[in-house]
Scaffold this active site. Structure first.
Site, short mmCIF file in Angstrom:
data_model
loop_
_atom_site.label_atom_id
_atom_site.label_comp_id
_atom_site.label_asym_id
_atom_site.label_seq_id
_atom_site.Cartn_x
_atom_site.Cartn_y
_atom_site.Cartn_z
N THR A 142 4.83 -37.58 -30.06
CA THR A 142 6.14 -38.13 -30.40
C THR A 142 7.16 -37.00 -30.42
O THR A 142 6.89 -35.93 -30.97
CB THR A 142 6.18 -38.86 -31.76
N ASP A 144 9.76 -37.20 -32.07
CA ASP A 144 10.34 -37.23 -33.42
C ASP A 144 9.61 -36.30 -34.38
O ASP A 144 10.14 -35.99 -35.45
CB ASP A 144 10.31 -38.65 -33.98
N GLU A 245 20.54 -39.72 -34.96
CA GLU A 245 20.94 -41.10 -34.70
C GLU A 245 20.63 -42.00 -35.90
O GLU A 245 21.25 -43.04 -36.08
CB GLU A 245 20.23 -41.64 -33.46
N GLN A 300 16.24 -36.48 -23.70
CA GLN A 300 15.50 -35.64 -24.65
C GLN A 300 14.00 -35.74 -24.43
O GLN A 300 13.26 -34.80 -24.70
CB GLN A 300 15.83 -36.07 -26.09
#
Length: 415
Positions: A142, A144, A245, A300
């Site tokens: 991920t 993230d 975000e 990204q």
């Protein structure tokens, strides 16, 4: 016969295919694996028996090398949640039947939080039903970087490298005019601000980087934001602001909810984007300066041409580690990274039970965020720096990076 099945799930990354290559290459040299199969579209594709013979896809070392520089998920992806088996056992029975039909003894699932939930649920079912001929393991991924059970996640280092490189280039661009101006850079991160924090890496060669960095771990206040703006504008005419975000206000609502609908994905996650534009409109209405927003969006996660070599190697190694887990008879494990030191950078490839990662989010700790809530500190920089190191020589064809692309004859059902 003992076959291996591999699938990918969740949001793609620049190195998720390196994990696929790591599993497949380790399986090729193992005497305990016969066939190597891939499932299209994650667990949903397994249920539909959408399989491909990976030995026909990865026929040479060149194919494997191209796969590692190919962004996104070669086998496709899905966002398909399995219900708890005690509520609905039908899909679990079907999966076991499909595995046995195709002589699949080992299933490796490459994905993030929700994918590890699938690994956890399926492995728990297998244990509960005392199924001895099927073993399941997970490979984390991920951008993230929000998976528990591992120091960091494959995909994050490359995305961080892209963010840092893009931000330092943006800084050069916005500094050419004599008029005041602000550029807001919106960076992915629903509930964890790791990737937004990586924008600070744009400073390591002497650039200023973002003057303000707002992570979703810190409650966002419009008035405090405007005060921060005025403070920076008093000394600098043009500057960058990096924002997650997933910024939330002091009441816990996403800023983007002002412009987004209540629509959610299959796992109940709200669709979020637009925090940058909301701040742009706020600045335009309250401040006397030029303002614009750059939303990095999908770039990204798919910028494989600037992938971190460290990230690529670790993604590949974790694929092999997951296979080792099932070959050693360990069910429901997730391959993981344990950091031994940051300088010099040393890690150990190990594993944790998937239940430690499933549906949990690793957020940026407070000790890595500056007390003013609008920047990160040196602890964060020490954590980030090793993850973006190294560049692999990218193979180009006709002036653009070459990718491994499956032919239509390989994307149907396996008989």
């Amino acid at each position: 016969m003992k076959n291996l099945l591999i699938a990918q799930s969740g949001g793609p990354t620049a190195v998720i295919n390196a994990s696929l290559a790591g599993v497949a290459e380790a399986a090729c040299v193992s005497s305990r694996v016969d066939g190597i199969m891939g499932a299209f579209y994650g667990i949903q594709g397994v249920l539909n028996e959408q399989f491909v013979d990976l030995k026909k896809v990865l026929k040479s070392s060149r194919d494997s090398s191209l796969l590692c520089q190919t962004p996104a998920s070669l086998l496709g992806s899905c966002r398909y949640p399995l219900k708890p088996w005690r509520e609905d056992e039908e899909e679990y029975q079907k999966l076991v039947g499909i595995f046995r039909k195709h002589h699949i003894s080992y299933f490796i699932y490459i994905g993030g939080n929700d994918s590890m939930d699938t690994v956890f649920k399926l492995s728990e079912y297998i244990k509960e039903k005392e199924i001895a001929d099927i073993l399941v393991a997970g490979v984390p991924k991920t951008i993230d970087n929000d998976l528990e059970g591992t120091d960091h996640c494959p995909g994050f280092g490359s995305a961080a490298k892209y963010v840092a490189a893009t931000v330092v280039e943006l800084e050069r661009d916005i500094s050419v005019y004599p008029v005041p101006g602000v550029t807001i850079v919106e960076i992915m991160g629903r509930n964890a601000g790791w990737l937004t924090a990586s924008s600070a890496l744009s400073r390591i060669n002497g650039a200023s980087g973002p003057e303000l960095i707002y992570l979703c771990e810190t409650a966002f206040s419009e008035e405090r934001f405007l005060e921060d703006m005025r403070r920076v504008m008093s000394r600098k005419k043009a500057f960058l602001i990096a924002v997650s975000e997933g910024l939330k206000d002091e009441n816990g609502f996403y800023l983007s909810e002002q412009v987004q609908t209540e629509q959610t994905d299959a796992f109940g996650h709200k669709y979020i984007s637009g925090a940058g534009k909301i701040l742009e409109n706020l600045i335009r209405s309250r401040m006397d300066c030029k303002v614009r927003t750059a939303e990095l969006s999908l770039m990204q996660r798919c910028a494989a041409h600037i992938a971190s070599e460290t990230d690529l190697k670790e993604a590949w190694m974790l694929g092999g580690k997951a296979l080792q887990c099932v070959l050693d008879g360990r069910n429901g494990e997730m391959a993981s990274i344990k950091r031994l030191s940051s300088n010099p950078y040393m890690v150990e490839f190990t594993s944790v039970y998937s239940g430690e990662a499933a549906n949990r989010e690793k957020k940026v700790p407070k000790e890595m965020i500056c007390s003013n809530g609008c920047d990160v500190n040196e602890k964060m920089m020490d954590y980030l720096r090793p993850l973006i190191q190294g560049e692999r020589s990218v193979k180009y064809e006709n002036g653009i990076p070459a990718h491994l692309i499956l032919g239509e004859n390989l994307t149907g059902k396996m008989a």
